[in-house]
Write a protein that holds these residues in place. Structure first.
Motif, PDB file in Angstrom:
ATOM      1  N   ASP A  58       0.845  -1.200   0.000  1.00  0.00           N
ATOM      2  CA  ASP A  58       0.000   0.000   0.000  1.00  0.00           C
ATOM      3  C   ASP A  58       0.881   1.251   0.000  1.00  0.00           C
ATOM      4  O   ASP A  58       2.009   1.240   0.509  1.00  0.00           O
ATOM      5  N   THR A  59       0.338   2.320  -0.545  1.00  0.00           N
ATOM      6  CA  THR A  59       1.059   3.584  -0.545  1.00  0.00           C
ATOM      7  C   THR A  59       1.039   4.188   0.857  1.00  0.00           C
ATOM      8  O   THR A  59      -0.016   4.238   1.505  1.00  0.00           O
ATOM      9  N   GLU A  60       2.186   4.633   1.319  1.00  0.00           N
ATOM     10  CA  GLU A  60       2.247   5.255   2.633  1.00  0.00           C
ATOM     11  C   GLU A  60       1.570   6.622   2.607  1.00  0.00           C
ATOM     12  O   GLU A  60       1.428   7.254   1.551  1.00  0.00           O
ATOM     13  N   SER A  61       1.144   7.065   3.766  1.00  0.00           N
ATOM     14  CA  SER A  61       0.473   8.360   3.863  1.00  0.00           C
ATOM     15  C   SER A  61       0.758   8.979   5.218  1.00  0.00           C
ATOM     16  O   SER A  61       0.693   8.304   6.243  1.00  0.00           O
ATOM     17  N   SER A  62       1.081  10.268   5.227  1.00  0.00           N
ATOM     18  CA  SER A  62       1.293  10.976   6.486  1.00  0.00           C
ATOM     19  C   SER A  62       0.028  11.677   6.961  1.00  0.00           C
ATOM     20  O   SER A  62       0.000  12.247   8.051  1.00  0.00           O
ATOM     21  N   ASP A  63      -1.046  11.606   6.154  1.00  0.00           N
ATOM     22  CA  ASP A  63      -2.291  12.303   6.508  1.00  0.00           C
ATOM     23  C   ASP A  63      -3.436  11.702   5.693  1.00  0.00           C
ATOM     24  O   ASP A  63      -3.908  12.307   4.733  1.00  0.00           O
ATOM     25  N   LEU A  64      -3.913  10.525   6.110  1.00  0.00           N
ATOM     26  CA  LEU A  64      -4.913   9.800   5.332  1.00  0.00           C
ATOM     27  C   LEU A  64      -6.252  10.531   5.334  1.00  0.00           C
ATOM     28  O   LEU A  64      -6.665  11.105   6.341  1.00  0.00           O
ATOM     29  N   SER A  65      -6.931  10.493   4.179  1.00  0.00           N
ATOM     30  CA  SER A  65      -8.254  11.115   4.068  1.00  0.00           C
ATOM     31  C   SER A  65      -9.164  10.241   3.209  1.00  0.00           C
ATOM     32  O   SER A  65      -8.715   9.316   2.534  1.00  0.00           O
ATOM     33  N   VAL A  66     -10.471  10.554   3.260  1.00  0.00           N
ATOM     34  CA  VAL A  66     -11.482   9.869   2.449  1.00  0.00           C
ATOM     35  C   VAL A  66     -11.829  10.755   1.273  1.00  0.00           C
ATOM     36  O   VAL A  66     -12.059  11.969   1.438  1.00  0.00           O
ATOM     37  N   SER A  67     -11.872  10.170   0.072  1.00  0.00           N
ATOM     38  CA  SER A  67     -12.184  10.981  -1.109  1.00  0.00           C
ATOM     39  C   SER A  67     -13.594  10.738  -1.648  1.00  0.00           C
ATOM     40  O   SER A  67     -14.194  11.641  -2.235  1.00  0.00           O
ATOM     41  N   SER A  68     -14.143   9.530  -1.437  1.00  0.00           N
ATOM     42  CA  SER A  68     -15.486   9.236  -1.951  1.00  0.00           C
ATOM     43  C   SER A  68     -15.941   7.888  -1.419  1.00  0.00           C
ATOM     44  O   SER A  68     -15.181   7.181  -0.761  1.00  0.00           O
ATOM     45  N   TYR A  69     -17.203   7.542  -1.709  1.00  0.00           N
ATOM     46  CA  TYR A  69     -17.651   6.177  -1.421  1.00  0.00           C
ATOM     47  C   TYR A  69     -18.298   5.582  -2.653  1.00  0.00           C
ATOM     48  O   TYR A  69     -18.816   6.294  -3.522  1.00  0.00           O
ATOM     49  N   ASN A  70     -18.289   4.256  -2.712  1.00  0.00           N
ATOM     50  CA  ASN A  70     -18.972   3.501  -3.755  1.00  0.00           C
ATOM     51  C   ASN A  70     -19.963   2.555  -3.079  1.00  0.00           C
ATOM     52  O   ASN A  70     -19.693   2.029  -2.007  1.00  0.00           O
ATOM     53  N   GLY A  71     -21.121   2.338  -3.712  1.00  0.00           N
ATOM     54  CA  GLY A  71     -22.119   1.450  -3.160  1.00  0.00           C
ATOM     55  C   GLY A  71     -23.431   2.171  -2.943  1.00  0.00           C
ATOM     56  O   GLY A  71     -23.580   3.357  -3.299  1.00  0.00           O
ATOM     57  N   THR A  72     -24.377   1.462  -2.349  1.00  0.00           N
ATOM     58  CA  THR A  72     -25.726   2.006  -2.178  1.00  0.00           C
ATOM     59  C   THR A  72     -25.981   2.312  -0.717  1.00  0.00           C
ATOM     60  O   THR A  72     -26.050   1.410   0.129  1.00  0.00           O
ATOM     61  N   ILE A  73     -26.091   3.609  -0.425  1.00  0.00           N
ATOM     62  CA  ILE A  73     -26.386   4.078   0.936  1.00  0.00           C
ATOM     63  C   ILE A  73     -27.536   5.073   0.811  1.00  0.00           C
ATOM     64  O   ILE A  73     -27.413   6.106   0.143  1.00  0.00           O
ATOM     65  N   LYS A  74     -28.693   4.773   1.444  1.00  0.00           N
ATOM     66  CA  LYS A  74     -29.874   5.616   1.285  1.00  0.00           C
ATOM     67  C   LYS A  74     -30.555   5.845   2.628  1.00  0.00           C
ATOM     68  O   LYS A  74     -30.356   5.077   3.585  1.00  0.00           O
ATOM     69  N   ASP A  75     -31.379   6.893   2.663  1.00  0.00           N
ATOM     70  CA  ASP A  75     -32.221   7.076   3.842  1.00  0.00           C
ATOM     71  C   ASP A  75     -33.485   6.227   3.678  1.00  0.00           C
ATOM     72  O   ASP A  75     -33.643   5.507   2.681  1.00  0.00           O
ATOM     73  N   SER A  76     -34.404   6.318   4.637  1.00  0.00           N
ATOM     74  CA  SER A  76     -35.597   5.464   4.617  1.00  0.00           C
ATOM     75  C   SER A  76     -36.503   5.765   3.435  1.00  0.00           C
ATOM     76  O   SER A  76     -37.277   4.912   3.000  1.00  0.00           O
ATOM     77  N   ALA A  77     -36.408   6.984   2.886  1.00  0.00           N
ATOM     78  CA  ALA A  77     -37.231   7.355   1.734  1.00  0.00           C
ATOM     79  C   ALA A  77     -36.610   6.942   0.412  1.00  0.00           C
ATOM     80  O   ALA A  77     -37.235   7.061  -0.636  1.00  0.00           O
ATOM     81  N   GLY A  78     -35.346   6.492   0.467  1.00  0.00           N
ATOM     82  CA  GLY A  78     -34.663   6.085  -0.757  1.00  0.00           C
ATOM     83  C   GLY A  78     -33.737   7.135  -1.313  1.00  0.00           C
ATOM     84  O   GLY A  78     -33.189   6.967  -2.412  1.00  0.00           O
ATOM     85  N   ASN A  79     -33.559   8.264  -0.593  1.00  0.00           N
ATOM     86  CA  ASN A  79     -32.630   9.298  -1.053  1.00  0.00           C
ATOM     87  C   ASN A  79     -31.186   8.838  -0.827  1.00  0.00           C
ATOM     88  O   ASN A  79     -30.839   8.318   0.236  1.00  0.00           O
ATOM     89  N   THR A  80     -30.366   9.059  -1.841  1.00  0.00           N
ATOM     90  CA  THR A  80     -28.956   8.648  -1.758  1.00  0.00           C
ATOM     91  C   THR A  80     -28.190   9.545  -0.794  1.00  0.00           C
ATOM     92  O   THR A  80     -28.312  10.779  -0.833  1.00  0.00           O
ATOM     93  N   ALA A  81     -27.423   8.914   0.063  1.00  0.00           N
ATOM     94  CA  ALA A  81     -26.623   9.670   1.033  1.00  0.00           C
ATOM     95  C   ALA A  81     -25.587  10.520   0.306  1.00  0.00           C
ATOM     96  O   ALA A  81     -25.043  10.125  -0.737  1.00  0.00           O
ATOM     97  N   GLY A  82     -25.318  11.685   0.877  1.00  0.00           N
ATOM     98  CA  GLY A  82     -24.350  12.590   0.270  1.00  0.00           C
ATOM     99  C   GLY A  82     -22.944  12.001   0.233  1.00  0.00           C
ATOM    100  O   GLY A  82     -22.629  11.029   0.921  1.00  0.00           O
ATOM    101  N   ALA A  83     -22.128  12.624  -0.603  1.00  0.00           N
ATOM    102  CA  ALA A  83     -20.756  12.150  -0.775  1.00  0.00           C
ATOM    103  C   ALA A  83     -20.010  12.140   0.559  1.00  0.00           C
ATOM    104  O   ALA A  83     -20.217  13.000   1.415  1.00  0.00           O
ATOM    105  N   ALA A  84     -19.156  11.127   0.728  1.00  0.00           N
ATOM    106  CA  ALA A  84     -18.327  11.027   1.930  1.00  0.00           C
ATOM    107  C   ALA A  84     -16.906  11.415   1.567  1.00  0.00           C
ATOM    108  O   ALA A  84     -16.277  10.784   0.717  1.00  0.00           O
ATOM    109  N   SER A  85     -16.391  12.479   2.178  1.00  0.00           N
ATOM    110  CA  SER A  85     -15.020  12.899   1.932  1.00  0.00           C
ATOM    111  C   SER A  85     -14.544  13.734   3.114  1.00  0.00           C
ATOM    112  O   SER A  85     -15.354  14.286   3.860  1.00  0.00           O
ATOM    113  N   GLY A  86     -13.247  13.791   3.281  1.00  0.00           N
ATOM    114  CA  GLY A  86     -12.691  14.619   4.346  1.00  0.00           C
ATOM    115  C   GLY A  86     -11.454  14.016   4.969  1.00  0.00           C
ATOM    116  O   GLY A  86     -11.122  12.844   4.768  1.00  0.00           O
ATOM    117  N   ASP A  87     -10.766  14.851   5.736  1.00  0.00           N
ATOM    118  CA  ASP A  87      -9.539  14.450   6.409  1.00  0.00           C
ATOM    119  C   ASP A  87      -9.863  13.632   7.654  1.00  0.00           C
ATOM    120  O   ASP A  87     -10.813  13.921   8.382  1.00  0.00           O
TER     121      ASP A  87
END
Length: 234
Positions: A58-87
């Motif tokens: 794996d590539t080393e990292s001095s400050d790991l962060s999240v850039s996005s998600y893949n897959g199906t994540i929804k609320d009870s009404a079926g709305n897609t959860a917002g993008a996941a990103s951040g330090d």
């Protein structure tokens, strides 16, 4: 959690939305070092936990962060959860073990009860969790003395009567637990110490002798004392 992570360590990443969400497959997070974290738990709540297991290569990292998600994540009404990103904070991926920089001791001839302080230096800060020892080329050992939390450890060998003499002492290995902040084991310690001579055998008496004769007042009796090796007087 902030920390340094090595190969096979798990990094659990919690992604929280503003309402309960559910998963219908196995979502993954894409991380800034190109690795992925897989969904672990949390469906039906606002917080999902993903796990990234650090792997060799794996590539080393001095400050790991999240850039996005893949897959199906929804609320009870079926709305897609917002993008996941951040330090993620101070999350470090460290796959590099400390490499050996040098082994060294002061050039000299050492006798019984003399201390030989041996400095072993690695490429980065290391810590110990027990009392490491060095194995020396004459079969003796040097015990950890100081340096925990730095790149240089000092080991001490106290020469003892009967130790094997050496005209060129060297380090062959170390025993004990020495790691970097992430837990990667420090590289083997070995190498020549320079002109470090161990003379641990005290001269033994070979003989005392004088010329057979009858001596009178004013005559000298010369007595020769012979040891097993050359000696000096001070």
């Amino acid at each position: 959690s902030d920390g340094s992570y090595k190969e096979d360590d798990n990094i659990d990443i919690t992604v929280t939305w503003d309402e309960a969400v559910t998963v219908t497959d196995t979502p993954t997070l894409t991380l800034s070092n190109g690795a992925t974290a897989s969904y672990q738990s949390g469906t039906g709540s606002a917080a999902l936990v993903f796990r990234y297991t650090v792997a060799e290569g794996d590539t080393e990292s001095s400050d790991l962060s999240v850039s996005s998600y893949n897959g199906t994540i929804k609320d009870s009404a079926g709305n897609t959860a917002g993008a996941a990103s951040g330090d993620l904070g101070t999350v470090i991926v460290d796959l590099t073990a400390p490499t050996l920089s040098s082994v060294a001791a002061a050039d000299a001839t050492y006798k019984v009860d003399d201390n030989i302080d041996i400095t072993v230096t690695w490429s980065e800060t290391v810590t110990k969790t027990d009392t490491p020892t060095l194995t020396l080329s004459n079969g003796a050992t040097a015990t950890y003395n100081s340096g925990d939390g730095s790149a240089a450890f000092v080991f001490r060998y106290t020469v003892a009567e009967g130790d094997t003499a050496s005209a060129d002492l060297s380090v062959s290995s170390y025993s004990g637990t020495i790691t970097d902040t992430a837990g990667n084991a420090a590289a083997a310690a070995s190498g020549d110490l320079g002109s470090v001579i161990v003379d641990a055998n005290s001269p033994t008496l070979s003989s005392v002798a004088a010329a057979d004769a009858t001596y009178y007042v004013g005559q000298n009796i010369d007595i020769t004392v012979t040891w097993s090796e050359a000696v000096t007087v001070t």
